[in-house]
Design a protein around this motif. Structure first.
Motif, PDB file in Angstrom:
ATOM      1  N   SER A  72       0.849  -1.195   0.000  1.00  0.00           N
ATOM      2  CA  SER A  72       0.000   0.000   0.000  1.00  0.00           C
ATOM      3  C   SER A  72       0.876   1.234   0.000  1.00  0.00           C
ATOM      4  O   SER A  72       1.752   1.391   0.854  1.00  0.00           O
ATOM      5  N   ILE A  73       0.645   2.116  -0.988  1.00  0.00           N
ATOM      6  CA  ILE A  73       1.352   3.395  -1.072  1.00  0.00           C
ATOM      7  C   ILE A  73       0.385   4.472  -0.592  1.00  0.00           C
ATOM      8  O   ILE A  73      -0.664   4.698  -1.210  1.00  0.00           O
ATOM      9  N   ARG A  74       0.735   5.136   0.496  1.00  0.00           N
ATOM     10  CA  ARG A  74      -0.156   6.110   1.144  1.00  0.00           C
ATOM     11  C   ARG A  74       0.326   7.517   0.817  1.00  0.00           C
ATOM     12  O   ARG A  74       1.490   7.858   1.075  1.00  0.00           O
ATOM     13  N   ILE A  75      -0.583   8.333   0.253  1.00  0.00           N
ATOM     14  CA  ILE A  75      -0.290   9.731  -0.082  1.00  0.00           C
ATOM     15  C   ILE A  75      -1.283  10.583   0.698  1.00  0.00           C
ATOM     16  O   ILE A  75      -2.483  10.544   0.433  1.00  0.00           O
TER      17      ILE A  75
ATOM     18  N   LYS B 295      -4.972  -3.891 -14.653  1.00  0.00           N
ATOM     19  CA  LYS B 295      -3.653  -4.524 -14.585  1.00  0.00           C
ATOM     20  C   LYS B 295      -3.609  -5.634 -13.533  1.00  0.00           C
ATOM     21  O   LYS B 295      -3.120  -6.743 -13.805  1.00  0.00           O
ATOM     22  N   PHE B 296      -4.113  -5.365 -12.330  1.00  0.00           N
ATOM     23  CA  PHE B 296      -3.902  -6.286 -11.200  1.00  0.00           C
ATOM     24  C   PHE B 296      -5.153  -7.020 -10.743  1.00  0.00           C
ATOM     25  O   PHE B 296      -5.057  -7.958  -9.963  1.00  0.00           O
ATOM     26  N   GLY B 297      -6.329  -6.595 -11.161  1.00  0.00           N
ATOM     27  CA  GLY B 297      -7.541  -7.256 -10.725  1.00  0.00           C
ATOM     28  C   GLY B 297      -8.376  -6.377  -9.813  1.00  0.00           C
ATOM     29  O   GLY B 297      -7.953  -5.309  -9.339  1.00  0.00           O
ATOM     30  N   ALA B 298      -9.605  -6.861  -9.542  1.00  0.00           N
ATOM     31  CA  ALA B 298     -10.563  -6.050  -8.790  1.00  0.00           C
ATOM     32  C   ALA B 298     -10.159  -5.851  -7.329  1.00  0.00           C
ATOM     33  O   ALA B 298     -10.660  -4.950  -6.664  1.00  0.00           O
ATOM     34  N   GLY B 299      -9.260  -6.683  -6.801  1.00  0.00           N
ATOM     35  CA  GLY B 299      -8.864  -6.546  -5.402  1.00  0.00           C
ATOM     36  C   GLY B 299      -7.853  -5.442  -5.155  1.00  0.00           C
ATOM     37  O   GLY B 299      -7.447  -5.228  -4.010  1.00  0.00           O
ATOM     38  N   TYR B 300      -7.450  -4.717  -6.211  1.00  0.00           N
ATOM     39  CA  TYR B 300      -6.423  -3.679  -6.077  1.00  0.00           C
ATOM     40  C   TYR B 300      -6.957  -2.377  -6.649  1.00  0.00           C
ATOM     41  O   TYR B 300      -8.076  -2.300  -7.169  1.00  0.00           O
ATOM     42  N   GLY B 301      -6.149  -1.341  -6.564  1.00  0.00           N
ATOM     43  CA  GLY B 301      -6.575  -0.034  -7.057  1.00  0.00           C
ATOM     44  C   GLY B 301      -6.457   1.019  -5.977  1.00  0.00           C
ATOM     45  O   GLY B 301      -5.595   0.955  -5.101  1.00  0.00           O
TER      46      GLY B 301
ATOM     47  N   ILE C  64      -4.855   5.792  -0.860  1.00  0.00           N
ATOM     48  CA  ILE C  64      -4.087   4.559  -0.690  1.00  0.00           C
ATOM     49  C   ILE C  64      -4.110   3.806  -2.013  1.00  0.00           C
ATOM     50  O   ILE C  64      -5.166   3.465  -2.524  1.00  0.00           O
ATOM     51  N   LEU C  65      -2.909   3.580  -2.550  1.00  0.00           N
ATOM     52  CA  LEU C  65      -2.752   2.882  -3.827  1.00  0.00           C
ATOM     53  C   LEU C  65      -2.280   1.458  -3.509  1.00  0.00           C
ATOM     54  O   LEU C  65      -1.187   1.266  -2.980  1.00  0.00           O
ATOM     55  N   ASN C  66      -3.115   0.453  -3.821  1.00  0.00           N
ATOM     56  CA  ASN C  66      -2.823  -0.947  -3.482  1.00  0.00           C
ATOM     57  C   ASN C  66      -2.399  -1.708  -4.725  1.00  0.00           C
ATOM     58  O   ASN C  66      -3.103  -1.693  -5.747  1.00  0.00           O
ATOM     59  N   ILE C  67      -1.246  -2.375  -4.616  1.00  0.00           N
ATOM     60  CA  ILE C  67      -0.745  -3.209  -5.706  1.00  0.00           C
ATOM     61  C   ILE C  67      -0.266  -4.525  -5.103  1.00  0.00           C
ATOM     62  O   ILE C  67       0.107  -4.592  -3.938  1.00  0.00           O
ATOM     63  N   PRO C  68      -0.259  -5.611  -5.898  1.00  0.00           N
ATOM     64  CA  PRO C  68       0.191  -6.915  -5.347  1.00  0.00           C
ATOM     65  C   PRO C  68       1.702  -6.957  -5.214  1.00  0.00           C
ATOM     66  O   PRO C  68       2.439  -6.343  -6.000  1.00  0.00           O
ATOM     67  N   TRP C  69       2.140  -7.680  -4.194  1.00  0.00           N
ATOM     68  CA  TRP C  69       3.575  -7.902  -3.995  1.00  0.00           C
ATOM     69  C   TRP C  69       3.761  -9.192  -3.215  1.00  0.00           C
ATOM     70  O   TRP C  69       3.090  -9.431  -2.221  1.00  0.00           O
ATOM     71  N   ARG C  70       4.664 -10.002  -3.705  1.00  0.00           N
ATOM     72  CA  ARG C  70       4.981 -11.243  -3.000  1.00  0.00           C
ATOM     73  C   ARG C  70       6.481 -11.349  -2.865  1.00  0.00           C
ATOM     74  O   ARG C  70       7.219 -11.125  -3.822  1.00  0.00           O
TER      75      ARG C  70
END
Length: 602
Positions: free
Chosen positions: A526-529, A574-580, A594-600
């Motif tokens: 999560s990128i928080r601005i 790009k990443f699916g409905a669970g992100y954005g 809050i910008l949510n992107i997947p990361w593993r």
């Protein structure tokens, strides 16, 4: 035996055979994994039991050796001290028959003053020779009551009152042996002639004073190697105590440790928590050596072996776990990979592919799964390609609108800096500006790394910081290196930062804050601005939250919402409905995007 008895015996035998057949059948029908595990445990358990027995026996032997080592150390120091005391006793006896010392008192009446002085000086030299023979001698004294003289190897020759030699003579043998204790000092004393009446002056008194400092120093040296405290006591009642530590063993404890038969030369033990006491008594010189050893020091070898035992246990458990893993690996692992692939597909990740080189049943399942995902990906492409192109067109349209306006503001800022001749700031500003437009005009790639996108957003924030000056403060957290290579759509963070400056900080005269931070939760970054703007109402925030949850094809008249929706749509494609994107009120008081992107983690 009757018929009923035969039937009963036959029934019992038949039931036993049935139970045996059931056990054999159960073993045959059991899984090969169970059989291997049981066989492995049956092999490990005897080895483990033998290891425990060896460890326990070795620890007991080690503890016995440690106790013997402490006893040997006590015997060693006893022999050393006994040798030194016997040598000093012999010196006192030997020099008491010295011609000069033994006859000075009787010849003084016919000697001249010079001869008396010469004899005293001669005796002083001999006392010095006696003193250097042992490190345990701190002084050698010689009293001549008839001349009222005292000769000392340390203090020299001086006059003396009768009370001094009488007090010393009265203590002779008060420690039940050759040693005497007078005025807090230990002495070997010899008088000539020996007289029970201490009021009658002898011809002379010869005494060797022991160095308690040296005795204590030797005890400390001896105690350093064994982790114990050693106490040296003189007299049957332990009248004089010298210890290697500042807190010696009390006389009461020494009485408990003392041997029952004082004539013996054996080490006695006494257990009193938390110490174990070793005691050795010397009846010839009436001294006792006592070593007090903490129980934890004695238990250290046992604890060490216990540690090895637990280590062995841990290793055995690890071996069993490794063996179990190797048994289940051929089935559990490939099945888990397949299940994980289905779960990822359920979450909308259609770019997954299971690499496989197997030729068994799982190889067939993997190939069919990959084929299914490929077909699903084609269907998704046909469904979303139009919306992707639409989003890219909207992005280019927004760029074409933003750039001229931003360029005008930037050129106006350069003009203001040029008027005040701030060359260094112009150089810094134009450098940032060049980086910004180079990134914005690069159309060859629709995706970039997260590190490049964050760097671009920071360049934009730095440009605005120069424009706004002290009215704005930037609180920027550094992006960790492990996140920098995540691939994301281009220009998704900078529009959010621009939105902060345009709608939250532009009208602030002072105290404006822009905060950029990162949080990781499970498989999501999560990128928080955040900002501290004071214009955000609950109605606007609620409307913004609802907009992010609406359909991607929803259109908005509000340019601010349209720009953010564009970013949100591109992320979800790009990443699916669970992100954005999602919005909430910041702890600073303004808006928190809050910008949510997947990361593993790899």
């Amino acid at each position: 035996m009757g018929g009923a008895d035969f039937r009963l015996l036959f029934a019992v035998e038949e039931r036993s055979e049935g139970e045996m057949r059931f056990a054999v059948g159960s073993w045959k029908n059991a899984s090969i994994v169970v059989k291997l595990m049981i066989a492995f445990v049956l092999v490990i358990l005897p080895l483990y039991g033998i290891s425990i027995m060896i460890t326990h026996t070795s620890s007991k032997q080690m503890q016995t050796e440690v106790e013997k080592a402490h006893e040997s150390k006590l015997y060693f120091y006893h022999n050393h001290l006994q040798f030194e005391l016997e040598r000093m006793s012999g010196l006192v006896t030997e020099f008491s028959f010295d011609d000069t010392m033994s006859t000075l008192s009787t010849r003084a009446a016919i000697m001249s003053r010079y001869e008396v002085t010469s004899s005293l000086n001669n005796i002083h030299n001999k006392l010095g020779q006696i003193m250097v023979t042992s490190p345990y001698i701190s002084d050698v004294v010689y009293y001549v009551p008839a001349l009222h003289k005292r000769v000392s190897a340390v203090d020299g020759i001086r006059n003396v009152e009768d009370t001094e030699w009488k007090d010393l003579l009265a203590t002779m043998g008060n420690l039940n042996g050759e040693l005497s204790y007078s005025d807090n000092n230990l002495y070997f004393l010899k008088s000539n002639p020996y007289n029970m009446n201490h009021e009658e002056p002898p011809n002379f008194i010869l005494g060797i004073r022991l160095s308690e400092e040296e005795l204590k120093h030797r005890l400390q040296q001896l105690a350093e190697t064994g982790g114990s405290d050693i106490t040296l006591s003189f007299g049957e009642q332990h009248n004089v105590l010298i210890s290697s530590s500042d807190e010696p063993v009390s006389a009461a404890q020494l009485h408990q440790v003392s041997p029952d038969s004082p004539e013996s030369m054996q080490v006695t033990r006494y257990q009193s928590d938390p110490y174990l006491y070793y005691s050795l008594y010397d009846p010839d010189h009436s001294f006792t050596l006592t070593a007090s050893i903490p129980n934890d020091v004695l238990q250290a070898p046992l604890e060490q072996y216990n540690l090895w035992l637990w280590t062995l246990t841990l290793i055995s458990i690890v071996i069993i776990m490794i063996f179990s893993f190797s048994i289940y690996r051929s089935i559990h692992k490939p099945l888990s990979v397949l299940i994980r692939g289905f779960r990822m597909a359920e979450q909308g990740q259609t770019s997954i592919h299971i690499p496989q080189s197997r030729r068994d049943e799982f190889g067939y399942l993997y190939s069919r799964f990959n084929h299914m995902i490929e077909r699903l990906h084609i269907l998704i492409d046909e469904n979303y390609v139009a919306r992707i192109r639409t989003s890219e067109a909207e992005l280019k349209h927004l760029q074409s609108q933003i750039q001229p306006h931003f360029l005008y503001n930037s050129l106006f800022s350069i003009k203001q800096m040029a008027e005040v001749e701030n060359v260094e700031l112009i150089q810094e500003f134009t450098d940032y500006l060049g980086q910004y437009f180079r990134y914005m005009s690069r159309d060859s790639h629709s995706e970039v790394s997260l590190g490049e996108e964050v760097d671009h957003a920071l360049v934009y924030a730095s440009i605005q910081k120069i424009r706004f000056g002290s009215r704005v403060q930037l609180q920027l957290e550094e992006l960790s290196r492990e996140y920098r290579d995540i691939a994301i759509p281009r220009v998704i963070i900078q529009p959010i930062v621009e939105n902060v400056f345009e709608h939250a900080l532009a009208k602030r005269s002072q105290g404006g804050i822009l905060k950029l931070s990162y949080q990781v939760e499970h498989d999501k970054l999560s990128i928080r601005i955040e900002d501290d703007g004071d214009q955000l109402t609950d109605e606007v925030l609620s409307s913004l939250q609802e907009s992010f949850q609406e359909s991607a094809n929803q259109r908005h008249d509000n340019e601010e919402i349209t720009g953010l929706m564009n970013v949100n749509q591109r992320l979800r494609i790009k990443f699916g409905a669970g992100y954005g994107l999602c919005a909430q009120r910041s702890a600073l008081g303004g808006l928190c995007m809050i910008l949510n992107i997947p990361w593993r983690r790899e």
